[in-house]
Design an enzyme around this catalytic site. Structure first.
Site, PDB file in Angstrom:
ATOM      1  N   ILE A 136       1.584 -11.540   2.701  1.00 39.73           N
ATOM      2  CA  ILE A 136       2.824 -11.113   2.044  1.00 39.73           C
ATOM      3  C   ILE A 136       2.983  -9.597   2.027  1.00 39.73           C
ATOM      4  O   ILE A 136       3.993  -9.083   1.568  1.00 39.73           O
ATOM      5  CB  ILE A 136       2.910 -11.658   0.606  1.00 39.73           C
ATOM      6  CG1 ILE A 136       1.691 -11.253  -0.226  1.00 39.73           C
ATOM      7  CG2 ILE A 136       3.066 -13.153   0.608  1.00 39.73           C
ATOM      8  CD1 ILE A 136       1.747 -11.731  -1.664  1.00 39.73           C
ATOM      9  N   GLY A 137       1.976  -8.851   2.518  1.00 43.73           N
ATOM     10  CA  GLY A 137       2.120  -7.401   2.543  1.00 43.73           C
ATOM     11  C   GLY A 137       0.881  -6.716   3.067  1.00 43.73           C
ATOM     12  O   GLY A 137      -0.224  -7.262   3.022  1.00 43.73           O
ATOM     13  N   GLY A 145      -0.956  -2.680   3.060  1.00 47.05           N
ATOM     14  CA  GLY A 145      -0.923  -1.315   2.568  1.00 47.05           C
ATOM     15  C   GLY A 145      -1.885  -0.444   3.345  1.00 47.05           C
ATOM     16  O   GLY A 145      -2.422  -0.837   4.388  1.00 47.05           O
ATOM     17  N   GLY A 146      -2.104   0.778   2.833  1.00 46.40           N
ATOM     18  CA  GLY A 146      -2.983   1.717   3.521  1.00 46.40           C
ATOM     19  C   GLY A 146      -4.438   1.313   3.506  1.00 46.40           C
ATOM     20  O   GLY A 146      -5.210   1.720   4.382  1.00 46.40           O
ATOM     21  N   MET A 147      -4.837   0.536   2.524  1.00 50.09           N
ATOM     22  CA  MET A 147      -6.247   0.180   2.407  1.00 50.09           C
ATOM     23  C   MET A 147      -6.489  -1.312   2.377  1.00 50.09           C
ATOM     24  O   MET A 147      -7.631  -1.747   2.447  1.00 50.09           O
ATOM     25  CB  MET A 147      -6.835   0.777   1.118  1.00 50.09           C
ATOM     26  CG  MET A 147      -6.847   2.284   1.069  1.00 50.09           C
ATOM     27  SD  MET A 147      -7.840   2.845  -0.315  1.00 50.09           S
ATOM     28  CE  MET A 147      -6.997   2.044  -1.663  1.00 50.09           C
ATOM     29  N   ALA A 148      -5.445  -2.120   2.233  1.00 53.92           N
ATOM     30  CA  ALA A 148      -5.674  -3.543   2.032  1.00 53.92           C
ATOM     31  C   ALA A 148      -4.515  -4.366   2.570  1.00 53.92           C
ATOM     32  O   ALA A 148      -3.417  -3.863   2.800  1.00 53.92           O
ATOM     33  CB  ALA A 148      -5.866  -3.830   0.541  1.00 53.92           C
ATOM     34  N   VAL A 163      -2.466  -8.011   1.612  1.00 56.58           N
ATOM     35  CA  VAL A 163      -2.270  -8.917   0.488  1.00 56.58           C
ATOM     36  C   VAL A 163      -1.771 -10.256   1.010  1.00 56.58           C
ATOM     37  O   VAL A 163      -0.846 -10.307   1.832  1.00 56.58           O
ATOM     38  CB  VAL A 163      -1.273  -8.340  -0.537  1.00 56.58           C
ATOM     39  CG1 VAL A 163      -1.128  -9.288  -1.730  1.00 56.58           C
ATOM     40  CG2 VAL A 163      -1.730  -6.969  -1.009  1.00 56.58           C
ATOM     41  N   LYS A 180      -5.914  -9.696  -2.569  1.00 55.06           N
ATOM     42  CA  LYS A 180      -5.914  -8.426  -1.848  1.00 55.06           C
ATOM     43  C   LYS A 180      -7.277  -8.268  -1.184  1.00 55.06           C
ATOM     44  O   LYS A 180      -8.307  -8.265  -1.859  1.00 55.06           O
ATOM     45  CB  LYS A 180      -5.635  -7.269  -2.798  1.00 55.06           C
ATOM     46  CG  LYS A 180      -5.676  -5.902  -2.117  1.00 55.06           C
ATOM     47  CD  LYS A 180      -5.385  -4.769  -3.089  1.00 55.06           C
ATOM     48  CE  LYS A 180      -3.923  -4.724  -3.450  1.00 55.06           C
ATOM     49  NZ  LYS A 180      -3.593  -3.512  -4.223  1.00 55.06           N
ATOM     50  N   ASP A 210      -0.763   6.635  -8.439  1.00 53.82           N
ATOM     51  CA  ASP A 210       0.199   6.258  -7.398  1.00 53.82           C
ATOM     52  C   ASP A 210       1.393   5.522  -8.004  1.00 53.82           C
ATOM     53  O   ASP A 210       1.834   4.503  -7.492  1.00 53.82           O
ATOM     54  CB  ASP A 210      -0.484   5.383  -6.343  1.00 53.82           C
ATOM     55  CG  ASP A 210       0.344   5.279  -5.055  1.00 53.82           C
ATOM     56  OD1 ASP A 210       1.108   6.228  -4.775  1.00 53.82           O
ATOM     57  OD2 ASP A 210       0.221   4.271  -4.347  1.00 53.82           O
TER      58      ASP A 210
END
Length: 675
Positions: free
Chosen positions: A16-17, A19-22, A24, A39, A133
Site C-alpha cells: 500500500i506504500g 517510503g525512504g526506508m520502508a 508498507v 511496515k 518529520d
C-alpha cells in the site's frame, strides 16, 4: 512478498506504500483476525547493525505511545532478515491529498487539526520522543474527521545513544531551521513543522518553495514567511498569530511545549480571543513584515524583513547599512557558487537518466509508453483506457474509499507520472465505497463531574472535551449541564463529545411590568429566564387585564429560573345588591335583627325609641350589601293599643296611653290589625 507470514502470525498481503526506508503492506493478524499495516525495513537498512539496533529501540518507544491521535503500534520484530513493525490499519486519506483536492481549509478546521496533532506530539514529547518529520503526508484524516499522526518510525528518542546516523531528514518544506543546520533537536522542532502544516492547510500552499531541497532548506533558515492572510484573506488574525509563533526561527520564541500550543488552539476554537492574544503577544514584529525599530528589524526591498542580529548578551541591535550590504554580497556569492554546483549535478543526473532510458530500451527491445491517469474513472472505462494505451490489465482489486464513490479507480500501479514498457500490466484498485463506521450511542453526561464525564466518554469509545461553562440554575455548579451531541445519537466511535459544566444560576433584576398587559409582561419576564405564575385581584385604579404588581417586587435581584407571580387586575370590585326586608309593624328589636341578618347596618331615626314599633324604614326594595338602613319607631308619648299608633291615629286603635300607667285613656273603635 505477499503471502509471507511474519512472526508466525502476520500474513503479508498487498503493498500500500513505499517510503525512504520502508515498504508498507496491508496484512492480516491471523491470531486476532484483524487487518493491520505491516511496515518492513528496506534491505539496505536492515543489513546495517547500527540501524537495526536503532530500529529496535525506536519501535519499542513508538509502541509505548497511547493516544487517540497517534497510529497504534501493535507489535514489532525480526523474521529472518526482515525487520517489521505491525501497526493499526487506517482508512481515510492523508492531509496532503485533502489539501490538494479541496485547497485551503476553513480556519476552525485548521485549528481543530492542529489541536489534535499537538495532543499527539504532547504524548510523544512526554516519552522523550521527537517526531522530526511532521508533514501533511504523515497526517491521516479518518472518515469521522479526526486525525492520526503516522510514521513515528523515524522518530528519535532523546535518550537514545545511537545518534550517529542523522542522514534521514524530514521533507525540506517542513523541516525546522535547526534541523537543517544539524543542531540538537527538541520538542520545538516538531512545533515549527506543525506551524508549517497549519500554514499550508490555511493557505493551500507551503511557505517556502524552491527548485530543490537545498534551496528550500536555506529559505527555512534565512527567510521569513509571508503572513497567511496575504495568500488567503479569509485567515483571521488570531489563527495567523498562532501559526507565525510556531514558525519563529528562534526555537525560544515559539510555543515551548505541545501542551501550550494545544491550549492556545483550544482557546481559539472556544472563542476566548483574550487568551489567544495573551499567548501570542510576544510574536516578533518581522513575522508580519512590519518595521519595528525598537526590535532591530530592518526593512528590505524583497518584501521580507531581515532577522535582527543576536549578540552574546541576547540583546538585539540593528545592522548598519555597510554590514547589511556586505552580508547581501556574501549571500549572492554563496548562491552563485551553489547554483553552479547544482547546475553541474543536474546536468550529470539528466545525462545519467537519459543513458539509463536508452540502455533499458536497447536491452529490452520494448517501446516505453507514458502510463495513463486512471484515477477517478469507472472500472470499465479504466480497463478500456489501459488497453487503448497499449498496456495489459493487471490485478483489479477493491478497497474502501471516503474520497471516491463506489466503482471509481482510487489507485493504480504504476502511476501516471511514470513510463512503462508497452504491453506491461497496470494494476488498479477500485473503490467499494466508504468504510463501514463502527458507531456507538452517545451517553448522557448530565450531572456528572468533568472527570466522570471524561471517563464515561472513554467507556463508550468516545473522546470527551470540556467546552465553556454555562449558567444553569437547575444543575449544581461544576457538573455537566449540557452537551453538544444529544444523548442516544449514533456517532462514529472515536468521535469527540463536547460538554459544558454549570457555573450555577445567573441573577437578574425583576423588571417593572406594572400597567403592561398580562401576555407582554409574561413574555418580558420569560426572556430573562424567569418562570411566570399568574394571579388575579380586583383593583379600582387599574384597567382589567393589566398587571397590578409582581412578587418579588420590581427591582428585586433573583436567580434565573426563579418563579415570579404577576397580579392581574379584574377591574373594580362588583357591587352586590340585596333585597331589603319589609319591617314596618315589627318591634324595633325584631326589625333590627331581620335587617342585620341580611348584611345591613341598622340605624335608629332621631327621636325614635328602641322600644317602639317600626313605623317607617329609609329603604324598601333593595340596597347594596352592607348599606345603612334607618328605622323610625312610634313615639313613646303616643298611644299604641295593639301594636301602637301614631299621634294622628293612623295606626293602632287611636286611643291615648297614659305615659305613667300605660292604660288607655280613650277608647277608639278602630282596631290596629285593620290598619
Amino acid at each position: 512478498m505477499p503471502g509471507t507470514i511474519l512472526g508466525g502470525r502476520y500474513q503479508v498481503q498487498d503493498k500500500i506504500g513505499t517510503g525512504g526506508m520502508a515498504t508498507v503492506y496491508r496484512g492480516l493478524d491471523e491470531v486476532l483476525g484483524r487487518t493491520v499495516a505491516i511496515k518492513t525495513m528496506l534491505p539496505q537498512y536492515a543489513s546495517d547493525p547500527s540501524f537495526a539496533a536503532r530500529f529496535k529501540q525506536e519501535a519499542q518507544a513508538a509502541a509505548a505511545l497511547q493516544s487517540p491521535y497517534i497510529v497504534s503500534v501493535y507489535d514489532w520484530g525480526k523474521d529472518a532478515d526482515t525487520y517489521y513493525i505491525v501497526m493499526e490499519y487506517l482508512r481515510g486519506t492523508d492531509l496532503k491529498s485533502g489539501i490538494r483536492k479541496h485547497g485551503a481549509l476553513d480556519c476552525k478546521k485548521v485549528a481543530q487539526i492542529g489541536s489534535q496533532i499537538a495532543q499527539a506530539l504532547s504524548v510523544a514529547h512526554k516519552h522523550d520522543i521527537i517526531h522530526r518529520d511532521i508533514k501533511p503526508q504523515n497526517i491521516m484524516v479518518q472518515p469521522d474527521g479526526n486525525i492520526k499522526v503516522m510514521d513515528f518510525g523515524i522518530a528519535r528518542a532523546k535518550n537514545s545513544h545511537l545518534t550517529q546516523d542523522n542522514s534521514v531528514l524530514g521533507t525540506a518544506h517542513y523541516v525546522s531551521p535547526e534541523q537543517t543546520q544539524g543542531k540538537e533537536l527538541g520538542p520545538t522542532t516538531d512545533i515549527y513543522s506543525l506551524g508549517i502544516v497549519m500554514y499550508e492547510a490555511a493557505t493551500g500552499q507551503v511557505p517556502f518553495q524552491g527548485d530543490d531541497a537545498i534551496s528550500v532548506a536555506l529559505k527555512q533558515v534565512n527567510e521569513q514567511p509571508k503572513p497567511p492572510s496575504q495568500l488567503n484573506p479569509a485567515v483571521d488574525p488570531s489563527l495567523e498569530s498562532i501559526i507565525l509563533k510556531c514558525m519563529q526561527k528562534n526555537p525560544a520564541a515559539r510555543f515551548q511545549t505541545a501542551d501550550e500550543l494545544y491550549h492556545t488552539l483550544r482557546d481559539y476554537l472556544a472563542g476566548r480571543m483574550q487568551a489567544v492574544n495573551s499567548a501570542t503577544a510576544m510574536l516578533a514584529a518581522q513575522a508580519t513584515n512590519k518595521i519595528d525599530r525598537g526590535a532591530g528589524v530592518q526593512p528590505v526591498t524583497s518584501g521580507t524583513a531581515s532577522m535582527p542580529r543576536v549578540e552574546r548578551t541576547n540583546r538585539y541591535r540593528a545592522q548598519s547599512a555597510t554590514e547589511q550590504a556586505a552580508e547581501e554580497e556574501a549571500a549572492r556569492q554563496r548562491k552563485h557558487r551553489r547554483n553552479v554546483v547544482l547546475g553541474v549535478i543536474g546536468a550529470l543526473v539528466a545525462v545519467a537518466v537519459a543513458a539509463f532510458v536508452v540502455i533499458s530500451a536497447l536491452q529490452t527491445g520494448a517501446a516505453m509508453r507514458p502510463v495513463p491517469n486512471l484515477i477517478g474513472m469507472d472500472q470499465e472505462e479504466a480497463i478500456d483506457k489501459i488497453r487503448e494505451s497499449g498496456f495489459e490489465v493487471g490485478d483489479v482489486k477493491t478497497t474502501y474509499s471516503a474520497e471516491y464513490e463506489e466503482g471509481k479507480v482510487v489507485e493504480q500501479s504504476p502511476t501516471s507520472t511514470q513510463t512503462a514498457e508497452e504491453g506491461s500490466k497496470i494494476n488498479i484498485r477500485v473503490s467499494s465505497g466508504e468504510s463501514p463506521v463502527d458507531k456507538v450511542a452517545v451517553p448522557d453526561l448530565k450531572n456528572l463531574t468533568e472527570e466522570e464525564a471524561m471517563d464515561r466518554c472513554e467507556e463508550y469509545g468516545l473522546l470527551g472535551r470540556k467546552g465553556e461553562d454555562q449558567e444553569d440554575g437547575n444543575i449544581e455548579a461544576g457538573k455537566v449541564c449540557a452537551q453538544d451531541t444529544e444523548p442516544g445519537e449514533m456517532i462514529a466511535r472515536g468521535s469527540t463529545i463536547t460538554f459544558h459544566l454549570s457555573s450555577g444560576a445567573g441573577t437578574v433584576d425583576v423588571p417593572d411590568v406594572t400597567g403592561h398587559d398580562a401576555d407582554s409582561a409574561e413574555s418580558d419576564l420569560a426572556k430573562l429566564g424567569l418562570v411566570v405564575k399568574r394571579d388575579y385581584a380586583h383593583s379600582d385604579g387599574d384597567a382589567e387585564g393589566t398587571v397590578i404588581r409582581t412578587d418579588p417586587a420590581a427591582g428585586t435581584s433573583v436567580e434565573e429560573g426563579r418563579e415570579v407571580t404577576i397580579y392581574i387586575s379584574l377591574g373594580p370590585e362588583p357591587v352586590e345588591t340585596v333585597t331589603v326586608p319589609y319591617v314596618i309593624g315589627y318591634s324595633y328589636s325584631t326589625a333590627s335583627s331581620m335587617l342585620s341578618s341580611q348584611g345591613f347596618v341598622v340605624q335608629l331615626a332621631v327621636g325614635s325609641s328602641a322600644n317602639g314599633t317600626v313605623i317607617d324604614q329609609s329603604v324598601y326594595n333593595s340596597a347594596t350589601y352592607g348599606a345603612t338602613i334607618t328605622l323610625t319607631t312610634q313615639s313613646e308619648t303616643t298611644g299604641g293599643g295593639n301594636g301602637g299608633g301614631s299621634e294622628t291615629g293612623d295606626y293602632g286603635n287611636g286611643g291615648q296611653t297614659d305615659p305613667n300607667t300605660g292604660t288607655d285613656t280613650d277608647s277608639g273603635e278602630t282596631n290596629a290589625n285593620e290598619t
